[in-house]
Design a protein around this motif. Sequence first.
Motif, PDB file in Angstrom:
ATOM      1  N   LEU A  12      41.860  61.205  80.986  1.00  0.00           N
ATOM      2  CA  LEU A  12      40.680  60.709  80.104  1.00  0.00           C
ATOM      3  C   LEU A  12      40.763  59.906  79.146  1.00  0.00           C
ATOM      4  O   LEU A  12      40.556  59.064  78.607  1.00  0.00           O
ATOM      5  N   VAL A  13      41.963  60.079  78.363  1.00  0.00           N
ATOM      6  CA  VAL A  13      42.599  59.550  77.115  1.00  0.00           C
ATOM      7  C   VAL A  13      43.124  58.204  77.644  1.00  0.00           C
ATOM      8  O   VAL A  13      42.538  57.181  77.058  1.00  0.00           O
ATOM      9  N   ALA A  14      43.742  58.000  78.601  1.00  0.00           N
ATOM     10  CA  ALA A  14      44.215  56.764  79.142  1.00  0.00           C
ATOM     11  C   ALA A  14      43.177  55.815  79.736  1.00  0.00           C
ATOM     12  O   ALA A  14      42.872  54.659  79.376  1.00  0.00           O
ATOM     13  N   VAL A  15      42.205  56.641  80.214  1.00  0.00           N
ATOM     14  CA  VAL A  15      40.994  55.590  80.807  1.00  0.00           C
ATOM     15  C   VAL A  15      40.227  55.119  79.493  1.00  0.00           C
ATOM     16  O   VAL A  15      39.596  54.058  79.391  1.00  0.00           O
ATOM     17  N   ALA A  16      39.814  55.958  78.735  1.00  0.00           N
ATOM     18  CA  ALA A  16      38.963  55.762  77.368  1.00  0.00           C
ATOM     19  C   ALA A  16      39.792  54.449  76.871  1.00  0.00           C
ATOM     20  O   ALA A  16      39.162  53.670  76.035  1.00  0.00           O
ATOM     21  N   ALA A  17      41.192  54.445  76.541  1.00  0.00           N
ATOM     22  CA  ALA A  17      41.966  53.754  75.795  1.00  0.00           C
ATOM     23  C   ALA A  17      41.951  52.245  76.518  1.00  0.00           C
ATOM     24  O   ALA A  17      41.596  51.302  75.879  1.00  0.00           O
ATOM     25  N   ALA A  18      41.787  52.082  77.895  1.00  0.00           N
ATOM     26  CA  ALA A  18      41.663  50.860  78.508  1.00  0.00           C
ATOM     27  C   ALA A  18      40.374  50.456  78.539  1.00  0.00           C
ATOM     28  O   ALA A  18      40.186  49.270  78.573  1.00  0.00           O
ATOM     29  N   ASP A  22      40.684  48.381  71.630  1.00  0.00           N
ATOM     30  CA  ASP A  22      40.836  48.342  70.278  1.00  0.00           C
ATOM     31  C   ASP A  22      40.445  49.539  69.239  1.00  0.00           C
ATOM     32  O   ASP A  22      40.658  49.620  68.159  1.00  0.00           O
ATOM     33  N   GLN A  23      40.263  50.669  70.123  1.00  0.00           N
ATOM     34  CA  GLN A  23      39.889  51.931  69.507  1.00  0.00           C
ATOM     35  C   GLN A  23      40.799  53.181  69.989  1.00  0.00           C
ATOM     36  O   GLN A  23      41.300  53.071  71.051  1.00  0.00           O
ATOM     37  N   GLN A  24      40.890  54.184  69.062  1.00  0.00           N
ATOM     38  CA  GLN A  24      41.761  55.186  69.476  1.00  0.00           C
ATOM     39  C   GLN A  24      40.889  56.294  69.970  1.00  0.00           C
ATOM     40  O   GLN A  24      39.759  56.745  69.314  1.00  0.00           O
ATOM     41  N   PRO A  25      41.008  56.563  71.048  1.00  0.00           N
ATOM     42  CA  PRO A  25      40.222  57.502  71.762  1.00  0.00           C
ATOM     43  C   PRO A  25      40.270  59.036  70.985  1.00  0.00           C
ATOM     44  O   PRO A  25      41.338  59.207  70.522  1.00  0.00           O
ATOM     45  N   VAL A  26      39.278  59.753  71.175  1.00  0.00           N
ATOM     46  CA  VAL A  26      39.244  61.300  70.425  1.00  0.00           C
ATOM     47  C   VAL A  26      39.064  62.214  71.472  1.00  0.00           C
ATOM     48  O   VAL A  26      38.081  62.240  72.002  1.00  0.00           O
ATOM     49  N   VAL A  27      39.841  63.216  71.330  1.00  0.00           N
ATOM     50  CA  VAL A  27      39.360  64.270  72.203  1.00  0.00           C
ATOM     51  C   VAL A  27      38.530  65.384  71.501  1.00  0.00           C
ATOM     52  O   VAL A  27      38.930  65.523  70.385  1.00  0.00           O
ATOM     53  N   THR A  28      36.998  65.335  71.879  1.00  0.00           N
ATOM     54  CA  THR A  28      36.090  66.086  71.079  1.00  0.00           C
ATOM     55  C   THR A  28      35.856  67.618  71.723  1.00  0.00           C
ATOM     56  O   THR A  28      35.310  68.392  70.947  1.00  0.00           O
ATOM     57  N   HIS A  29      36.603  67.878  72.902  1.00  0.00           N
ATOM     58  CA  HIS A  29      36.507  69.423  73.345  1.00  0.00           C
ATOM     59  C   HIS A  29      37.545  69.411  74.492  1.00  0.00           C
ATOM     60  O   HIS A  29      37.919  68.926  75.431  1.00  0.00           O
ATOM     61  N   ASP A  30      38.325  70.620  73.981  1.00  0.00           N
ATOM     62  CA  ASP A  30      39.292  70.953  74.848  1.00  0.00           C
ATOM     63  C   ASP A  30      39.765  72.530  74.350  1.00  0.00           C
ATOM     64  O   ASP A  30      40.931  72.824  73.783  1.00  0.00           O
ATOM     65  N   PRO A  31      38.734  73.343  74.755  1.00  0.00           N
ATOM     66  CA  PRO A  31      39.317  74.939  74.557  1.00  0.00           C
ATOM     67  C   PRO A  31      40.112  75.501  75.067  1.00  0.00           C
ATOM     68  O   PRO A  31      40.341  76.702  74.866  1.00  0.00           O
ATOM     69  N   GLY A  32      40.612  74.804  75.998  1.00  0.00           N
ATOM     70  CA  GLY A  32      41.522  75.822  76.990  1.00  0.00           C
ATOM     71  C   GLY A  32      40.939  76.312  78.361  1.00  0.00           C
ATOM     72  O   GLY A  32      39.631  76.083  78.331  1.00  0.00           O
ATOM     73  N   PRO A  33      41.664  77.021  78.920  1.00  0.00           N
ATOM     74  CA  PRO A  33      41.157  77.791  80.145  1.00  0.00           C
ATOM     75  C   PRO A  33      39.885  78.555  80.051  1.00  0.00           C
ATOM     76  O   PRO A  33      40.196  79.238  79.039  1.00  0.00           O
ATOM     77  N   VAL A  34      39.004  78.535  80.669  1.00  0.00           N
ATOM     78  CA  VAL A  34      37.626  79.315  80.659  1.00  0.00           C
ATOM     79  C   VAL A  34      37.425  79.975  82.019  1.00  0.00           C
ATOM     80  O   VAL A  34      37.516  79.216  82.959  1.00  0.00           O
ATOM     81  N   ASN A  35      36.783  81.320  81.771  1.00  0.00           N
ATOM     82  CA  ASN A  35      36.263  81.828  83.092  1.00  0.00           C
ATOM     83  C   ASN A  35      34.894  81.585  83.438  1.00  0.00           C
ATOM     84  O   ASN A  35      33.943  81.907  82.847  1.00  0.00           O
ATOM     85  N   GLU A  54      35.918  60.783  73.593  1.00  0.00           N
ATOM     86  CA  GLU A  54      35.097  59.699  73.013  1.00  0.00           C
ATOM     87  C   GLU A  54      35.609  58.620  72.521  1.00  0.00           C
ATOM     88  O   GLU A  54      36.852  58.954  71.951  1.00  0.00           O
ATOM     89  N   THR A  55      35.041  57.533  72.765  1.00  0.00           N
ATOM     90  CA  THR A  55      35.448  56.165  72.146  1.00  0.00           C
ATOM     91  C   THR A  55      34.321  55.205  72.191  1.00  0.00           C
ATOM     92  O   THR A  55      33.199  55.727  72.394  1.00  0.00           O
ATOM     93  N   GLY A  56      34.542  54.186  71.956  1.00  0.00           N
ATOM     94  CA  GLY A  56      33.391  53.221  71.599  1.00  0.00           C
ATOM     95  C   GLY A  56      33.740  52.050  70.734  1.00  0.00           C
ATOM     96  O   GLY A  56      34.654  51.970  69.862  1.00  0.00           O
ATOM     97  N   ASN A  57      32.894  50.892  70.900  1.00  0.00           N
ATOM     98  CA  ASN A  57      33.039  49.976  69.952  1.00  0.00           C
ATOM     99  C   ASN A  57      31.751  49.704  69.285  1.00  0.00           C
ATOM    100  O   ASN A  57      30.759  49.229  69.791  1.00  0.00           O
ATOM    101  N   ALA A  58      31.749  50.053  68.068  1.00  0.00           N
ATOM    102  CA  ALA A  58      30.548  50.250  66.988  1.00  0.00           C
ATOM    103  C   ALA A  58      29.902  48.769  66.781  1.00  0.00           C
ATOM    104  O   ALA A  58      28.804  48.557  66.488  1.00  0.00           O
ATOM    105  N   LYS A  59      30.803  47.838  66.773  1.00  0.00           N
ATOM    106  CA  LYS A  59      30.421  46.541  66.403  1.00  0.00           C
ATOM    107  C   LYS A  59      29.619  45.669  67.630  1.00  0.00           C
ATOM    108  O   LYS A  59      28.978  44.957  67.057  1.00  0.00           O
ATOM    109  N   ASP A  60      30.115  46.092  68.711  1.00  0.00           N
ATOM    110  CA  ASP A  60      29.493  45.332  69.890  1.00  0.00           C
ATOM    111  C   ASP A  60      29.178  46.239  70.992  1.00  0.00           C
ATOM    112  O   ASP A  60      29.945  46.068  72.059  1.00  0.00           O
ATOM    113  N   PRO A  61      28.402  47.402  70.956  1.00  0.00           N
ATOM    114  CA  PRO A  61      28.146  48.308  72.175  1.00  0.00           C
ATOM    115  C   PRO A  61      27.454  47.468  73.309  1.00  0.00           C
ATOM    116  O   PRO A  61      26.683  46.618  73.182  1.00  0.00           O
ATOM    117  N   ASP A  62      28.138  47.947  74.503  1.00  0.00           N
ATOM    118  CA  ASP A  62      27.486  47.348  75.822  1.00  0.00           C
ATOM    119  C   ASP A  62      27.772  48.647  76.617  1.00  0.00           C
ATOM    120  O   ASP A  62      28.892  48.731  77.457  1.00  0.00           O
TER     121      ASP A  62
END
Length: 123
Positions: A12-18, A22-35, A54-62
């Motif tokens: 997910l981080v690699a795809v978001a970065a690609a 020009d932005q650093q992806p941020v892990v916003t949810h990763d609580p570990g294993p859940v049942n 999450e990531t994004g381009n605030a200056k030119d969103p498309d």
Amino acid sequence: MTDGREFLRSELVAVAAAVVPDQQPVVTHDPGPVNPGVLFDGRGPATVCRVSVETGNAKDPDPAAAVAAAADVLRARGWNAEVAAPENGHYRVAASRDGFEVAVHAWASDWRITFTGETPLVS
């Protein structure tokens, strides 16, 4: 379980970065294993991991271009990815690979793109 979680998180981080290089992806949810069904269906110790980035381009969103790029990057990394038709400004991709599931969401009203994944259920 840890290997699957780490694989999913790194994908997910690699795809978001690609998608937004020009932005650093941020892990916003990763609580570990859940049942997910312990109280409802008797799966007992079965667990799953859910991770969101999450990531994004605030200056030119498309959002349409971001979602199309996400699908292309996922496919290039070995995922089966399908782009859904836009719906009320909501753009999305569903992808799968070896029991892992990923959903990518972007909205016309927001500059962010969200990548959410789930590992296969492990007993």
